[in-house]
Scaffold this active site. Structure first.
Site, PDB file in Angstrom:
ATOM      1  N   CYS A  24       0.833  -1.206   0.000  1.00  0.00           N
ATOM      2  CA  CYS A  24       0.000   0.000   0.000  1.00  0.00           C
ATOM      3  C   CYS A  24       0.865   1.252   0.000  1.00  0.00           C
ATOM      4  CB  CYS A  24      -0.937   0.001   1.209  1.00  0.00           C
ATOM      5  SG  CYS A  24      -1.985   1.462   1.290  1.00  0.00           S
ATOM      6  N   ARG A  37      -0.194   4.574   3.103  1.00  0.00           N
ATOM      7  CA  ARG A  37      -0.277   4.213   4.521  1.00  0.00           C
ATOM      8  C   ARG A  37      -0.023   5.353   5.487  1.00  0.00           C
ATOM      9  NH1 ARG A  37       3.944  -0.404   4.861  1.00  0.00           N
ATOM     10  NH2 ARG A  37       4.403   0.080   2.682  1.00  0.00           N
ATOM     11  N   TRP A  70      -9.209   6.207  -0.346  1.00  0.00           N
ATOM     12  CA  TRP A  70      -9.612   6.958  -1.529  1.00  0.00           C
ATOM     13  C   TRP A  70      -8.676   6.593  -2.676  1.00  0.00           C
ATOM     14  CZ3 TRP A  70      -8.371   9.804   3.013  1.00  0.00           C
ATOM     15  CH2 TRP A  70      -7.069  10.298   3.060  1.00  0.00           C
ATOM     16  N   GLU A 127      -5.014   4.171 -10.571  1.00  0.00           N
ATOM     17  CA  GLU A 127      -5.781   2.934 -10.397  1.00  0.00           C
ATOM     18  C   GLU A 127      -6.976   2.915 -11.346  1.00  0.00           C
ATOM     19  OE1 GLU A 127      -5.995   3.761  -5.988  1.00  0.00           O
ATOM     20  OE2 GLU A 127      -5.807   1.594  -5.920  1.00  0.00           O
TER      21      GLU A 127
END
Length: 989
Positions: free
Chosen positions: A128, A131, A299, A304
């Site tokens: 991720c 973070r 979010w 992506e």
């Protein structure tokens, strides 16, 4: 045996992680020593599966229902440390857990424990990039559900909270553990996603990634219209029963239409995407128990969504998008794919921003992740990260994360990949289910009612959100930001952030924004505001490109700016004014005009007037009753409790300043001026083993306050119970003070006043006002304090004498102040920056500073008194062998030219000569290279007795390293104007 010991020693050594782009960013990862061993690991001697999407070793096998006691102990060790739980409570809790496991083979975590575990699992997630927000994750406890209907209601509650009308908030819901005896699963991959309808073999309408799951939904009775963007229902399992299907209410699904201002044909593609990404097919391994049903939302990062539209295995629209932009798609060499993907990325970001929906771009996310890595290095000694996943799909080497070496390892608590729920599920009987009706929760109904007519507004109104951003060099702006938080905390949900920790893409989703900032140097941003200004300018350019009426946007987010500065400088409050202008260009609406506060006048009075005005206006704008906007504090604000232990000073400084700090040892201190000089300048040499720097960089030194002054202040403290200045204490976190208390880590009062807090500053009028209700003192001195705190003229006359806090408690000798007041109200002691005065090539293990000792006179009741600079005086008198704390600040705009043939003119007065010493030393080391450019030195000082580095300069001139050296003396009489072959050096006597 020797071989095994050697191997273990190597295994326990830190791993060096370098940054190819920034050689000064060197990380030493020790956190991996706490990593968990994984069977059938992805990386073996002859095989690495790091580039496989979900290697077999990463998919969680069906675990048993037992509790792993080793992981229980490890979890509570982390939890107790983070929460500062005392030993008695630790033992009590461990005994409860062990008794429960012994009797029932399971135990129940408290909500606080599971919230900590959920946040830590996010913190530990190596794949991720986002973070940095882990500590703000909102936790929803779903362990008490008794049916799929209960699960659905809890998920809807989370979706509503997370969506927040576009101002998206991270949240997670956790359902019962496998050890509870009830198997809960969420069959979806995400709460909200689009169906994939296979209308004929190989032909899919919608998202091909969801063809299999869409068929399962249809099997369960779902009968929707076939479309490209049909939201899938939720499929939920409770126990061994067949799963149930629930359609998500349309009011909870926020979608954004994707458009592009430059390409009208693009808009005809009819693209849209949902606002809230929420992964719900992963389990959580926490505290020796396993939770197979969790749902996490954050979010989007824009890339992506770009991949969702462009990847061949997804919507595969790249060619259509390029065609809509009139690109020639027959020639790969013209890079139409890259161009189309980039323009789509622009369309996604701008569309979300126009819709006031939170989103971040890949550049901002990368920079934020670099901040996160540095923070984690300071706080934990490392950060697990999977480079293959962290580096975004667009940007490549243009992004800072691309150049950062990363170490991938497994920590627990953790989120785990799982086998798809339907693969091993044993269906009961025939499946002829029908789609459940759209269930509307009370919150959804209430939301719809408010949107339609505002019915029940007074009874069901919720607090609005307010964000306060600050930038500071001295800590004063941070102090005012925290005071503003107390005021607005009476009616708003308030978040206080340093500018360098804020994502500018959030601006469109803010309801109320305040900026509290100083201006540094010649109108520049403070250090922690530079990246914010840079990103804000880019953000404004993106939003306003092609728009001619952005300044006329109505009903945008409200904002106001409070700028601090000194009118003694020509660019008074310039940074605050630039930010105010940029926010207005974004279409935000001024709640109140910018307020500037002059250091030469009463900044406290300016703040009180501004804060009262904006608080009243904000409450009025949102239809709320304004409570008394008191600037003072109550006794509860200054409560302290005994801490288990203090953190080390270096860790405390790292916690406060968010910098990677090193220890340096003083080698020598040498005076550079004659005994008869009327000023003092010293050369201080340090030994180090970690600093990386270049000629022209700065060394930041953390000064310390003198022992005598600290003890004097400690004597004025009111301590609770049996505490004293050597008792480790921490402030009690009151909700309205969140953010203020956490700035000082657990420490003794003596350590806090010595290393963390500025006791040489003058007490502000608002400090005196806040102190009055909580301090103890004689009546006559209380009357004088009351006058100083309320009468601006009396305060200004008193403050003109520049009294420090030590002077204050000396003058008001009967005053006794709660220890927590100092920890809360005193500004943080800031590092002092000095130009590095040596070449790392000539002195590889040393760093030198040429320090002018600051000495000045201030008014006193008896005439004048002498004062010294805190850090420069410390360095003048420091004893060799003493260790100090420091870090390097890069100064890329003041470096030697990369071409050695370049000629350089160096102009410096007094200790301003310091960086040039590193320049000529570096050229000395390169003297063997032919064709070196000329160095011309022009220096100034008061008298011949205060000439610096004279012998070394003469040696450099004689060896032809310095081509010419010209000196001007400002206070020597009958001196001719010096001249060199390249020009004149003029001075004023």
């Amino acid at each position: 045996m020797a071989t095994e010991l050697k191997a273990e020693k190597i295994a326990r050594e830190p791993v060096l992680l370098t940054n190819v782009q920034d050689s000064n960013l060197v990380l030493f990862d020790t956190l991996h020593h706490k990593g968990h061993q994984v069977d059938d690991t992805c990386c073996q001697t002859s095989l690495c599966q790091g580039s496989i999407m979900q290697p077999k070793a990463m998919i969680r096998p069906q675990p048993g229902i037992g509790v792993n006691m080793g992981e229980v102990e490890d979890f509570y060790k982390q939890y107790f440390t983070a929460k500062n739980v005392n030993e008695e409570d630790q033992a009590k809790r461990i005994a409860e857990v062990e008794a429960s496991i012994k009797s029932s083979n399971k135990y129940d975590m408290t909500a606080d424990e599971l919230e900590f575990g959920s946040r830590t699992a996010w913190r530990n997630a190596p794949r991720c990039i986002g973070r940095i927000q882990w500590s703000k994750l909102k936790f929803f406890d779903g362990r008490d559900v008794k049916s799929t209907k209960d699960m659905f209601d809890k998920i809807c509650e989370q979706i509503e909270y997370g969506t927040n009308n576009g101002n998206i908030r991270s949240a997670i819901v956790v359902f019962p553990s496998r050890q509870s005896g009830v198997e809960c699963r969420i069959w979806n991959g995400e709460y909200i996603s689009y169906a994939g309808f296979e209308v004929s073999p190989g032909v899919v309408v919608g998202d091909p990634n969801h063809v299999e799951f869409t068929k399962i939904c249809i099997r369960l009775g779902w009968n929707p219209p076939v479309s490209r963007f049909q939201v899938l229902p939720l499929v939920l399992q409770y126990g061994d029963n067949n799963p149930d299907l629930y359609e998500i209410p349309e009011s909870l699904v926020l979608e954004v239409q994707i458009s592009h201002s430059k390409y009208p044909k693009f808009d005809q593609l009819g693209l849209k995407w949902f606002a809230v990404p929420a992964v719900c097919n992963m389990g959580m391994d926490c505290g020796g128990q396993y939770y197979p049903a969790t749902g996490f939302n954050g979010w989007y990062m824009s890339t992506e969504i770009v991949r969702d539209f462009c990847d061949p295995a997804r919507y595969d629209l790249l060619k259509k998008i390029a065609t809509s932009m009139d690109m020639d798609t027959t020639k790969p060499a013209i890079f139409w794919k890259e161009f189309a993907a980039t323009e789509l990325n622009v369309a996604v970001v701008t569309s979300f921003q126009k819709s006031n929906v939170t989103i971040t771009d890949h550049h901002t996310a990368s920079e934020t992740f670099m901040h996160h890595i540095e923070n984690e290095q300071m706080l934990r000694g490392g950060c697990p990260a999977d480079w293959v996943w962290v580096v975004p799909p667009l940007g490549g080497s243009l992004l800072p994360v691309f150049h950062q070496e990363m170490l991938n390892y497994k920590l627990k608590p953790s989120y785990e990949y799982q086998t798809k729920a339907w693969v091993r599920f044993m269906w009961k009987g025939s499946v002829q289910g029908k789609a459940r009706p759209k269930m509307l929760s009370f919150r959804s109904i209430n939301r719809a009612m408010m949107l339609c007519g505002g019915i029940m507004k007074a009874a069901l109104s919720k607090r609005r959100y307010c964000t306060i951003l600050y930038a500071t060099e001295t800590g004063i702006s941070e102090g005012y930001a925290n005071k503003l938080q107390r005021i607005f905390g009476q009616a708003f949900h308030v978040e206080v952030l340093s500018m360098d920790m804020y994502d500018v893409s959030r601006l469109g989703g803010e309801e109320l924004l305040f900026i509290v900032t100083s201006t540094f140097g010649n109108g520049e941003a403070p250090e922690n505001g530079k990246s914010f200004e840079k990103n804000l300018i880019k953000f404004v350019e993106k939003i306003t490109s092609g728009s001619k009426d952005s300044n006329e946007t109505e009903n945008g987010p409200l904002f106001s700016v409070f700028g601090l500065g000194s009118s003694a400088y020509p660019n008074f409050c310039a940074f605050a004014k630039r930010v105010d202008d940029l926010l207005k260009k974004l279409g935000m609406e001024r709640l109140s005009d910018i307020q500037t506060a002059d250091e030469k006048k009463n900044q406290d009075l300016a703040f009180r007037e501004w804060s009262t005005k904006v608080y009243t206006k904000a409450c009025s704008s949102f239809g709320m009753q304004a409570k008394s906007a008191a600037n003072g504090a109550s006794v509860q604000d200054f409560k302290v409790s005994s801490a288990t232990e203090s953190v080390s000073v270096i860790k405390g400084l790292q916690h406060i300043h968010k910098k990677l700090i090193s220890t340096c040892e003083v080698l020598s201190v040498e005076s550079l001026v004659s005994a008869d000089a009327n000023c003092s300048t010293v050369l201080v040499k340090f030994q180090h083993d970690q600093l990386l720097y270049s000629p022209g960089d700065h060394l930041a030194i953390f000064p310390t306050n003198s022992k005598d002054k600290v003890e004097k202040l400690c004597q004025s403290c009111i301590f609770e119970d049996e505490m004293n200045m050597d008792t480790p204490v921490s402030l009690i976190d009151a909700p309205e003070n969140e953010g203020v208390m956490s700035r000082i880590p657990p420490a003794t009062m003596f350590t806090a006043l010595t290393n963390y807090l500025d006791i040489e500053c003058t007490p502000r009028q608002c400090d005196l006002e806040a102190m009055l209700p909580v301090c103890k003192c004689d009546e006559d001195q209380r009357q004088k304090l009351t006058q100083l705190s309320t009468d601006s003229n009396a305060y200004n006359a008193w403050a003109e004498l520049k009294p420090s806090w030590v002077d204050f408690v000396t003058e008001f000798s009967s005053v006794r102040i709660p220890a927590g007041f100092y920890l809360t109200e005193l500004p943080v002691l800031q590092p002092r920056y000095y130009s590095i005065s040596n070449s790392p090539s000539m002195y590889p293990d040393q760093v030198h500073l040429t320090v002018g000792v600051l000495e000045y006179q201030v008014k006193s009741e008896n005439g004048e008194r002498q004062k010294f600079g805190l850090c420069s005086k410390l360095l003048e008198t420091i004893v060799p062998g003493t260790k100090i704390y420091a870090f390097v600040r890069r100064f890329p705009d003041f470096q030697l030219p990369s071409a050695i043939k370049s000629d350089i003119i160096m102009v410096g007065a007094g200790s301003g000569l310091a960086p040039f010493r590193s320049f000529w030393q570096e050229r000395t080391e390169l003297a063997s290279e032919s064709g070196a450019g000329e160095l011309h030195l022009f220096q100034g000082c008061r008298t011949k007795s205060s000439l610096l580095h004279a012998e070394e300069i003469n040696g450099a001139v004689n060896s032809k390293v310095i081509t010419s050296s010209v000196t001007a003396f400002s206070r020597e009489k009958d001196m001719q104007r010096p001249m060199s072959k390249i020009g004149y050096w003029s001075v004023e006597s």
